[in-house]
Motif scaffolding. Structure first.
Motif, PDB file in Angstrom:
ATOM      1  N   PHE A 104      41.592  55.207  41.767  1.00 51.32           N
ATOM      2  CA  PHE A 104      42.925  55.639  42.193  1.00 51.32           C
ATOM      3  C   PHE A 104      42.839  57.021  42.841  1.00 51.32           C
ATOM      4  O   PHE A 104      43.436  57.260  43.893  1.00 51.32           O
ATOM      5  CB  PHE A 104      43.856  55.660  40.974  1.00 51.32           C
ATOM      6  N   ALA A 105      42.049  57.901  42.248  1.00 52.77           N
ATOM      7  CA  ALA A 105      41.867  59.244  42.802  1.00 52.77           C
ATOM      8  C   ALA A 105      41.175  59.177  44.156  1.00 52.77           C
ATOM      9  O   ALA A 105      41.542  59.900  45.085  1.00 52.77           O
ATOM     10  CB  ALA A 105      41.086  60.124  41.833  1.00 52.77           C
ATOM     11  N   ALA A 106      40.183  58.315  44.284  1.00 51.46           N
ATOM     12  CA  ALA A 106      39.488  58.174  45.568  1.00 51.46           C
ATOM     13  C   ALA A 106      40.448  57.660  46.646  1.00 51.46           C
ATOM     14  O   ALA A 106      40.435  58.144  47.781  1.00 51.46           O
ATOM     15  CB  ALA A 106      38.293  57.231  45.415  1.00 51.46           C
ATOM     16  N   LYS A 107      41.283  56.722  46.272  1.00 49.14           N
ATOM     17  CA  LYS A 107      42.251  56.155  47.230  1.00 49.14           C
ATOM     18  C   LYS A 107      43.245  57.206  47.710  1.00 49.14           C
ATOM     19  O   LYS A 107      43.689  57.175  48.856  1.00 49.14           O
ATOM     20  CB  LYS A 107      42.991  54.992  46.562  1.00 49.14           C
ATOM     21  N   HIS A 108      43.600  58.138  46.834  1.00 51.87           N
ATOM     22  CA  HIS A 108      44.608  59.153  47.161  1.00 51.87           C
ATOM     23  C   HIS A 108      43.988  60.540  47.357  1.00 51.87           C
ATOM     24  O   HIS A 108      44.671  61.557  47.205  1.00 51.87           O
ATOM     25  CB  HIS A 108      45.669  59.195  46.055  1.00 51.87           C
ATOM     26  N   ALA A 109      42.717  60.580  47.731  1.00 54.23           N
ATOM     27  CA  ALA A 109      41.996  61.850  47.864  1.00 54.23           C
ATOM     28  C   ALA A 109      42.662  62.788  48.874  1.00 54.23           C
ATOM     29  O   ALA A 109      42.761  63.994  48.626  1.00 54.23           O
ATOM     30  CB  ALA A 109      40.543  61.594  48.249  1.00 54.23           C
ATOM     31  N   GLU A 110      43.121  62.280  49.989  1.00 55.88           N
ATOM     32  CA  GLU A 110      43.751  63.132  51.005  1.00 55.88           C
ATOM     33  C   GLU A 110      45.040  63.751  50.455  1.00 55.88           C
ATOM     34  O   GLU A 110      45.299  64.940  50.648  1.00 55.88           O
ATOM     35  CB  GLU A 110      44.037  62.340  52.282  1.00 55.88           C
ATOM     36  N   HIS A 111      45.839  62.957  49.770  1.00 57.09           N
ATOM     37  CA  HIS A 111      47.081  63.472  49.172  1.00 57.09           C
ATOM     38  C   HIS A 111      46.761  64.574  48.156  1.00 57.09           C
ATOM     39  O   HIS A 111      47.426  65.619  48.136  1.00 57.09           O
ATOM     40  CB  HIS A 111      47.852  62.338  48.498  1.00 57.09           C
ATOM     41  N   LEU A 112      45.735  64.349  47.344  1.00 51.78           N
ATOM     42  CA  LEU A 112      45.351  65.355  46.351  1.00 51.78           C
ATOM     43  C   LEU A 112      44.898  66.645  47.027  1.00 51.78           C
ATOM     44  O   LEU A 112      45.265  67.738  46.599  1.00 51.78           O
ATOM     45  CB  LEU A 112      44.250  64.825  45.437  1.00 51.78           C
ATOM     46  N   ARG A 113      44.111  66.530  48.091  1.00 43.02           N
ATOM     47  CA  ARG A 113      43.677  67.732  48.828  1.00 43.02           C
ATOM     48  C   ARG A 113      44.870  68.496  49.377  1.00 43.02           C
ATOM     49  O   ARG A 113      44.928  69.725  49.288  1.00 43.02           O
ATOM     50  CB  ARG A 113      42.729  67.353  49.977  1.00 43.02           C
ATOM     51  N   GLU A 114      45.826  67.781  49.941  1.00 43.15           N
ATOM     52  CA  GLU A 114      47.012  68.439  50.496  1.00 43.15           C
ATOM     53  C   GLU A 114      47.816  69.148  49.405  1.00 43.15           C
ATOM     54  O   GLU A 114      48.262  70.283  49.602  1.00 43.15           O
ATOM     55  CB  GLU A 114      47.899  67.414  51.213  1.00 43.15           C
ATOM     56  N   GLN A 115      48.011  68.482  48.279  1.00 39.60           N
ATOM     57  CA  GLN A 115      48.774  69.087  47.191  1.00 39.60           C
ATOM     58  C   GLN A 115      48.044  70.299  46.607  1.00 39.60           C
ATOM     59  O   GLN A 115      48.659  71.324  46.332  1.00 39.60           O
ATOM     60  CB  GLN A 115      49.065  68.057  46.092  1.00 39.60           C
ATOM     61  N   ARG A 116      46.740  70.173  46.434  1.00 36.83           N
ATOM     62  CA  ARG A 116      45.966  71.292  45.896  1.00 36.83           C
ATOM     63  C   ARG A 116      45.964  72.488  46.848  1.00 36.83           C
ATOM     64  O   ARG A 116      45.947  73.631  46.410  1.00 36.83           O
ATOM     65  CB  ARG A 116      44.536  70.862  45.574  1.00 36.83           C
ATOM     66  N   TYR A 117      45.996  72.231  48.136  1.00 37.10           N
ATOM     67  CA  TYR A 117      46.079  73.317  49.116  1.00 37.10           C
ATOM     68  C   TYR A 117      47.484  73.926  49.110  1.00 37.10           C
ATOM     69  O   TYR A 117      47.648  75.143  49.026  1.00 37.10           O
ATOM     70  CB  TYR A 117      45.728  72.804  50.515  1.00 37.10           C
ATOM     71  N   ARG A 118      48.469  73.073  49.171  1.00 36.09           N
ATOM     72  CA  ARG A 118      49.864  73.541  49.249  1.00 36.09           C
ATOM     73  C   ARG A 118      50.273  74.341  48.015  1.00 36.09           C
ATOM     74  O   ARG A 118      51.019  75.302  48.104  1.00 36.09           O
ATOM     75  CB  ARG A 118      50.786  72.340  49.430  1.00 36.09           C
ATOM     76  N   PHE A 119      49.789  73.937  46.862  1.00 38.66           N
ATOM     77  CA  PHE A 119      50.148  74.585  45.599  1.00 38.66           C
ATOM     78  C   PHE A 119      48.907  75.197  44.942  1.00 38.66           C
ATOM     79  O   PHE A 119      48.699  75.072  43.742  1.00 38.66           O
ATOM     80  CB  PHE A 119      50.802  73.574  44.653  1.00 38.66           C
ATOM     81  N   SER A 120      48.104  75.872  45.737  1.00 42.30           N
ATOM     82  CA  SER A 120      46.817  76.377  45.249  1.00 42.30           C
ATOM     83  C   SER A 120      46.962  77.319  44.056  1.00 42.30           C
ATOM     84  O   SER A 120      46.162  77.263  43.117  1.00 42.30           O
ATOM     85  CB  SER A 120      46.036  77.043  46.372  1.00 42.30           C
ATOM     86  N   ASN A 121      47.959  78.180  44.061  1.00 43.03           N
ATOM     87  CA  ASN A 121      48.139  79.117  42.930  1.00 43.03           C
ATOM     88  C   ASN A 121      48.422  78.368  41.638  1.00 43.03           C
ATOM     89  O   ASN A 121      47.868  78.697  40.584  1.00 43.03           O
ATOM     90  CB  ASN A 121      49.267  80.109  43.224  1.00 43.03           C
TER      91      ASN A 121
END
Length: 137
Positions: A104-121
């Motif tokens: 599931f994480a692999a399938k949504h890897a791009e979404h996770l990267r975007e969220q981790r960047y957007r909410f990095s703090n």
């Protein structure tokens, strides 16, 4: 490599808007004692658990905690949070058990990267709390 999208936000990953209203009760999950509690309008991604004092991670309002006795489901939730999932609506159900989490994480890897960047703090605090949990577990 960071995605070329919006700059990092000061909001919590579980919050959608930077506005005083509507204010909702947001759930926090503690993996130490396997309990969830809610707070109104809290702006911290990690709070101390009122039950055991361990770190509790702020999730979206879509999160429905498992029963405290359901250790397998709590392990699945913890694995999802470690990947960076905070229970957003992804247009499909989350995995039903721990074995489906990595795929599931692999399938949504791009979404996770975007969220981790957007909410990095916020994710820095969440990741630090989860790392602390790993050391004590």
């Amino acid at each position: 490599m960071a995605p070329h999208h919006e700059p990092p936000s000061t909001l919590l990953p579980a919050q959608k808007f930077d506005a005083p209203w509507p204010r909702y009760m947001h759930p926090y999950a503690c993996f130490e004692c396997r309990k969830s509690f809610k707070r109104l309008g809290v702006t911290e991604p990690v709070l101390p658990c009122p039950h055991c004092g361990g770190p509790s991670v702020g999730l979206t309002r879509k999160f429905k905690p498992p029963k405290q006795s359901d250790v397998k489901q709590w392990r699945k939730v913890e694995a999802l949070v470690r990947h960076g999932f905070l229970f957003w609506d992804l247009g499909e159900p989350y995995p039903s058990d721990l074995t489906g989490v990595d795929g599931f994480a692999a399938k949504h890897a791009e979404h996770l990267r975007e969220q981790r960047y957007r909410f990095s703090n916020a994710f820095e605090k969440i990741d630090a709390a989860m790392a602390k949990r790993s050391q004590s577990a």
